[in-house]
Design a protein around this motif. Structure first.
Motif: not given
Length: 274
Positions: A163-176, A187-199
């Protein structure tokens, strides 16, 4: 001895590239300077040819800047978060900052139940679950595999990305608040991801027989790779070339204009005196 020297130069890409650049400068810019020097003199021809070169560099820099080609900087990539990249238990997800709070009921849950609880907590806190056919899934998977194997937590063939979970990375400022109107969203908000690894369950290999199909160990604790997106600087060299070349071009144009004014003033003074 001379043949060996020429052979060494031909097989050295650094020397060959340097010689190519020097020859190009001499043949192309040198020929333009020589033609101008026969008509307007050595000093003025140097100023004119250098001004033309800077104007050409500005045009090339603008083209590379717009299309992201030519002289490029580092590409965007997933990078490790020092000290918290490889997470091997659920409590460490909160201490690393991947989760704001621990999921309810995780303590005492079986490994199979724990995996579902953690995945639900990610979705509750705003993470997006990336599908396996999304190109972002493959990029995160490749980066996570590299960090796992470099750290020595797992080796190739001992795990599988599930599995891969992703959050953030939005750009701003947007018009309306319209995502299509992002002309000034620098500008960008911090963009993170969490990769789930199964043995995987260890597989015995026997000579002469095809290896058995690897299976996920449902009783083993899953591990997580926590990464942040580095946006890189792909267009930075082109921006520096455009701005720097433009400043030099304008300065040279001013020198040519100033010289022309002085020349006209001197000629008019000479005529008036005569």
């Amino acid at each position: 001895m001379s043949n060996m020297s020429l052979l060494a130069i031909g097989w050295e890409p650094e020397i060959r590239g340097l010689l190519t650049v020097v020859m190009g400068v001499v043949v192309l810019m040198g020929s333009v300077y020589m033609i101008l020097a026969t008509n307007i003199g050595s000093r003025l021809s140097f100023l004119v040819s250098l001004t033309g070169l800077m104007g050409w560099m500005v045009l090339m820099g603008m083209t590379w800047w717009i299309y992201g080609i030519g002289l490029k900087g580092p590409e965007p990539a997933w990078v490790a978060i020092p000290g918290v990249t490889i997470i091997q238990d659920v409590p460490s997800l909160r201490s690393a900052g991947a989760l704001e709070s621990l999921p309810e009921g995780y303590d005492g849950a079986s490994p199979s139940e724990l995996n579902e609880i953690v995945a639900g907590q990610f979705l509750t806190e705003g993470y997006i679950q990336i599908s396996q056919d999304d190109p972002a899934y493959g990029q995160a998977q490749a980066a996570a595999s590299e960090f796992l194997e470099e750290d020595g937590a797992l080796t190739a063939g001992q795990y599988e990305v599930t599995d891969v979970f992703d959050v953030g990375g939005e750009r701003y400022p947007l018009i309306a608040n319209n995502e299509s109107l992002d002309f000034v969203a620098f500008f960008h908000k911090p963009h993170y991801t969490v990769v789930e690894v199964s043995p995987l369950v260890p597989v015995r290999t026997e000579p002469g027989r095809a290896p058995a199909k690897a299976e996920i160990d449902e009783e083993a604790q899953k591990q997580y790779v926590y990464m942040i997106r580095d946006l890189g600087a792909k267009r930075q060299p082109a921006v520096v070339l455009t701005i720097g070349g433009g400043a030099i071009f304008l300065a040279l144009c001013y020198l040519l204009h100033r010289r022309e004014r002085i020349l006209r003033h001197n000629l008019s003074s000479a005529v008036a005196t005569a």
